[in-house]
Write a protein that holds these residues in place. Structure first.
Motif, mmCIF file in Angstrom:
data_model
loop_
_atom_site.group_PDB
_atom_site.id
_atom_site.type_symbol
_atom_site.label_atom_id
_atom_site.label_comp_id
_atom_site.label_asym_id
_atom_site.label_seq_id
_atom_site.Cartn_x
_atom_site.Cartn_y
_atom_site.Cartn_z
ATOM 1 N N ILE A 144 8.126 35.367 25.979
ATOM 2 C CA ILE A 144 8.208 33.950 26.317
ATOM 3 C C ILE A 144 6.823 33.346 26.504
ATOM 4 O O ILE A 144 5.989 33.883 27.229
ATOM 5 C CB ILE A 144 9.055 33.750 27.588
ATOM 6 C CG1 ILE A 144 10.490 34.211 27.334
ATOM 7 C CG2 ILE A 144 9.015 32.287 28.046
ATOM 8 C CD1 ILE A 144 11.358 34.264 28.569
ATOM 9 N N ILE A 145 6.612 32.224 25.845
ATOM 10 C CA ILE A 145 5.408 31.414 26.052
ATOM 11 C C ILE A 145 5.714 30.367 27.115
ATOM 12 O O ILE A 145 4.904 30.098 27.988
ATOM 13 C CB ILE A 145 4.957 30.738 24.742
ATOM 14 C CG1 ILE A 145 4.528 31.800 23.723
ATOM 15 C CG2 ILE A 145 3.842 29.729 25.005
ATOM 16 C CD1 ILE A 145 4.284 31.262 22.328
ATOM 17 N N ARG A 151 9.552 39.554 27.806
ATOM 18 C CA ARG A 151 10.110 39.809 26.473
ATOM 19 C C ARG A 151 11.623 39.631 26.538
ATOM 20 O O ARG A 151 12.285 40.124 27.444
ATOM 21 C CB ARG A 151 9.779 41.229 26.036
ATOM 22 C CG ARG A 151 10.222 41.549 24.638
ATOM 23 C CD ARG A 151 9.644 42.904 24.206
ATOM 24 N NE ARG A 151 10.272 43.378 23.007
ATOM 25 C CZ ARG A 151 10.038 42.906 21.792
ATOM 26 N NH1 ARG A 151 9.177 41.916 21.642
ATOM 27 N NH2 ARG A 151 10.640 43.387 20.739
ATOM 28 N N LEU A 152 12.157 38.911 25.558
ATOM 29 C CA LEU A 152 13.602 38.714 25.487
ATOM 30 C C LEU A 152 14.220 39.923 24.809
ATOM 31 O O LEU A 152 13.891 40.244 23.685
ATOM 32 C CB LEU A 152 13.937 37.454 24.686
ATOM 33 C CG LEU A 152 13.440 36.145 25.264
ATOM 34 C CD1 LEU A 152 13.895 34.989 24.398
ATOM 35 C CD2 LEU A 152 13.914 35.960 26.690
ATOM 36 N N ALA A 155 3.559 28.751 19.050
ATOM 37 C CA ALA A 155 4.785 29.556 19.052
ATOM 38 C C ALA A 155 5.106 30.050 17.642
ATOM 39 O O ALA A 155 4.886 29.352 16.659
ATOM 40 C CB ALA A 155 5.951 28.729 19.589
ATOM 41 N N ALA A 156 5.645 31.261 17.565
ATOM 42 C CA ALA A 156 6.079 31.840 16.298
ATOM 43 C C ALA A 156 7.585 31.676 16.108
ATOM 44 O O ALA A 156 8.085 31.717 14.989
ATOM 45 C CB ALA A 156 5.712 33.318 16.244
ATOM 46 N N LEU A 211 9.901 28.655 23.930
ATOM 47 C CA LEU A 211 8.867 29.013 22.954
ATOM 48 C C LEU A 211 8.560 30.499 23.055
ATOM 49 O O LEU A 211 8.396 31.029 24.163
ATOM 50 C CB LEU A 211 7.596 28.206 23.210
ATOM 51 C CG LEU A 211 7.739 26.689 23.186
ATOM 52 C CD1 LEU A 211 6.460 26.026 23.657
ATOM 53 C CD2 LEU A 211 8.123 26.205 21.806
ATOM 54 N N LEU A 212 8.468 31.156 21.894
ATOM 55 C CA LEU A 212 8.250 32.600 21.856
ATOM 56 C C LEU A 212 7.076 32.952 20.955
ATOM 57 O O LEU A 212 6.790 32.253 19.978
ATOM 58 C CB LEU A 212 9.510 33.297 21.322
ATOM 59 C CG LEU A 212 10.822 32.946 22.019
ATOM 60 C CD1 LEU A 212 11.993 33.523 21.243
ATOM 61 C CD2 LEU A 212 10.807 33.444 23.442
ATOM 62 N N ASP A 213 6.443 34.092 21.245
ATOM 63 C CA ASP A 213 5.374 34.581 20.379
ATOM 64 C C ASP A 213 5.961 35.507 19.315
ATOM 65 O O ASP A 213 7.187 35.627 19.192
ATOM 66 C CB ASP A 213 4.257 35.255 21.192
ATOM 67 C CG ASP A 213 4.675 36.556 21.855
ATOM 68 O OD1 ASP A 213 5.758 37.096 21.541
ATOM 69 O OD2 ASP A 213 3.903 37.047 22.702
#
Length: 166
Positions: free
Chosen positions: A78-79, A44-45, A108-109, A71-73
């Motif tokens: 992080i994806i 998690r960022l 990705a969201a 790419l993030l959810d």
């Protein structure tokens, strides 16, 4: 290039290497491995400064421009980190279609756009600002949020979001 395996040390945040003799290149290689691990799937960022530090480690010494995407959810985990386009010493051609394809492929969201400036100057060019706006508009059509575009220089990173350019 040799790759060293790092094992977790007794104390949290410490590591033990399998070899006691290291060259500068070994240290740089291990720093890159650690930066990639810190930007790996599922993390998690939460701290923008840490993210910038990892990106500096990965991209500040590249001799040509590399346009990448993080790419993030929905929860900003992080994806994946993907290098999409490689360019020359002062530009990389970015194809929005390929950015959208990759984003949808991984469901990705949200995304963070990243590229380096081999000149060392992290200030955004008018072309950087233009492609950021174009990608933001394009990704909004498929409900993907562009959180930031980070430009990596020799000594620091510039966030287009922090500059109010997104």
């Amino acid at each position: 290039m040799r790759y060293h395996k790092l094992k977790a040390g007794v104390e949290p945040g410490t590591y033990v290497m399998e070899s006691s003799v290291m060259t500068e290149q070994d240290i740089l290689t291990m720093a890159n491995q650690l930066a990639k691990r810190r930007l790996s799937k599922g993390r998690r960022l939460s701290n923008p400064l840490e993210v910038k530090a990892h990106l500096m480690t990965l991209f500040q010494h590249c001799e040509h421009e590399i346009f990448s995407i993080l790419l993030l959810d929905n929860q900003h985990r992080i994806i994946g980190l993907h290098e999409l386009f490689h360019g020359t010493i002062n530009m990389a051609v970015v194809h929005p279609r390929e950015v959208v394809k990759l984003t949808l492929k991984h469901n990705a969201a949200a995304v963070i756009l990243i590229h380096n400036h081999p000149s060392g100057n992290p200030e955004p060019s008018s072309a950087d600002i233009s492609i950021t706006k174009q990608l933001k508009k394009t990704l909004e059509l498929v409900t993907v949020n562009v959180i930031d575009h980070i430009i990596v220089g020799a000594e620091e990173c510039t966030s287009l979001a922090e500059k109010g350019l997104i």
